[in-house]
Design an enzyme around this catalytic site. Structure first.
Site, mmCIF file in Angstrom:
data_model
loop_
_atom_site.group_PDB
_atom_site.id
_atom_site.type_symbol
_atom_site.label_atom_id
_atom_site.label_comp_id
_atom_site.label_asym_id
_atom_site.label_seq_id
_atom_site.Cartn_x
_atom_site.Cartn_y
_atom_site.Cartn_z
ATOM 1 N N HIS A 18 0.840 -1.204 0.000
ATOM 2 C CA HIS A 18 0.000 0.000 0.000
ATOM 3 C C HIS A 18 0.877 1.258 0.000
ATOM 4 C CE1 HIS A 18 -3.282 -2.544 2.120
ATOM 5 N NE2 HIS A 18 -3.763 -2.230 0.942
ATOM 6 N N LYS A 42 -17.532 -6.547 7.568
ATOM 7 C CA LYS A 42 -16.585 -7.453 8.233
ATOM 8 C C LYS A 42 -16.041 -6.797 9.502
ATOM 9 C CE LYS A 42 -14.628 -8.533 3.905
ATOM 10 N NZ LYS A 42 -13.398 -8.255 3.221
ATOM 11 N N ARG A 91 -2.349 -5.973 -8.443
ATOM 12 C CA ARG A 91 -1.296 -6.958 -8.234
ATOM 13 C C ARG A 91 -1.274 -8.009 -9.332
ATOM 14 N NH1 ARG A 91 -3.266 -7.461 -2.263
ATOM 15 N NH2 ARG A 91 -5.052 -6.938 -3.541
ATOM 16 N N SER A 129 -3.264 -7.577 2.600
ATOM 17 C CA SER A 129 -3.591 -7.458 4.019
ATOM 18 C C SER A 129 -3.981 -8.820 4.585
ATOM 19 C CB SER A 129 -4.746 -6.478 4.206
ATOM 20 O OG SER A 129 -4.379 -5.200 3.772
HETATM 21 P P1 ADP Z 1 -10.128 -2.995 -0.573
HETATM 22 O O1 ADP Z 1 -10.704 -3.705 0.602
HETATM 23 O O2 ADP Z 1 -10.902 -1.777 -1.000
HETATM 24 O O3 ADP Z 1 -9.738 -3.872 -1.730
HETATM 25 P P2 ADP Z 1 -7.369 -2.904 0.262
HETATM 26 O O4 ADP Z 1 -6.881 -2.183 1.459
HETATM 27 O O5 ADP Z 1 -7.298 -4.389 0.286
HETATM 28 O O6 ADP Z 1 -8.814 -2.347 -0.011
HETATM 29 O O7 ADP Z 1 -6.578 -2.385 -1.020
HETATM 30 C C1 ADP Z 1 -6.647 -1.070 -1.461
HETATM 31 C C2 ADP Z 1 -6.029 -0.992 -2.834
HETATM 32 O O8 ADP Z 1 -4.637 -1.277 -2.747
HETATM 33 C C3 ADP Z 1 -6.592 -1.991 -3.840
HETATM 34 O O9 ADP Z 1 -6.638 -1.386 -5.113
HETATM 35 C C4 ADP Z 1 -5.574 -3.110 -3.831
HETATM 36 O O10 ADP Z 1 -5.557 -3.813 -5.060
HETATM 37 C C5 ADP Z 1 -4.291 -2.306 -3.625
HETATM 38 N N1 ADP Z 1 -3.234 -3.118 -3.050
HETATM 39 C C6 ADP Z 1 -3.290 -3.911 -1.967
HETATM 40 N N2 ADP Z 1 -2.111 -4.523 -1.744
HETATM 41 C C7 ADP Z 1 -1.261 -4.102 -2.725
HETATM 42 C C8 ADP Z 1 0.083 -4.395 -3.069
HETATM 43 N N3 ADP Z 1 0.800 -5.270 -2.373
HETATM 44 N N4 ADP Z 1 0.603 -3.777 -4.148
HETATM 45 C C9 ADP Z 1 -0.138 -2.919 -4.871
HETATM 46 N N5 ADP Z 1 -1.426 -2.614 -4.624
HETATM 47 C C10 ADP Z 1 -1.989 -3.196 -3.553
#
Ligand code: ADP
Length: 159
Positions: A18, A42, A91, A129
């Site tokens: 992130h 959740k 990703r 995450s």
């Molecule tokens: P959501 O629950 O809205 O998907 P996340 O916190 O899981 O939110 O992710 C927010 C954004 O960051 C999403 O677009 C996700 O694809 C991106 N993201 C999460 N992990 C990574 C990573 N390791 N590299 C690049 N982008 C990421």
């Protein structure tokens, strides 16, 4: 004209992946709002308030980045902030279907909105995450996946 973009997510917890997106997006826009959404039904792994504080500390080095919490529709939040630019990270192929659907849904709610995808760095392409939560809950070393501020929050949670 000030170009503001919004990087929204659950950030539960925020990972190095992130933060890599934050760093890269902060160089592309005048102002980047990292927006932690609290919509999901959740139960969260980390409390949203403490997560926002940790994200703020992590983002301090980028003068044009701010961190906020939001609830409700992302397009409404974006409109309130005067931004029609949404940043998302991509990703793998598996992200594409989900991200594509969200981007199209947002565009149908607000035709002027644009979603900008940044492809993940190779070293973070596996990092999610959910992986961090799983490793932490199973007693593994999650510290290499997250910034120190977030590792401290996880440590408090798992004691
Ligand atoms: P959501 O629950 O809205 O998907 P996340 O916190 O899981 O939110 O992710 C927010 C954004 O960051 C999403 O677009 C996700 O694809 C991106 N993201 C999460 N992990 C990574 C990573 N390791 N590299 C690049 N982008 C990421």
């Amino acid at each position: 004209m000030v170009r503001t973009a919004i990087y929204a997510g659950s950030f539960d917890p925020p990972t190095n992946g992130h933060l890599d997106i934050v760093e890269r997006a902060s160089g592309m826009f005048d102002h980047l709002i990292v927006a932690l959404g609290t919509n999901t039904h959740k139960t969260r792994f980390l409390p949203p308030e403490a997560t926002v504080e940790a994200l703020r500390t992590c983002c301090e080095k980028h003068a044009n980045v701010s961190v906020e919490m939001f609830s409700g529709l992302l397009v409404n939040f974006a409109q309130e902030r005067g931004s029609n630019l949404l940043v998302r990270g991509l990703r793998a192929i598996t992200d594409f279907d989900y991200e594509f659907r969200i981007a199209l849904a947002n565009k149908s709610l607000w035709p002027e909105v644009e979603t900008v995808f940044l492809v993940s760095r190779e070293e973070y392409s596996f990092l999610a995450s959910s992986v961090v939560r799983e490793v932490a809950l199973l007693g593994g070393d999650y510290r290499k996946f997250v910034p120190d501020e977030v590792a401290q929050l996880i440590a408090q949670r798992t004691v």
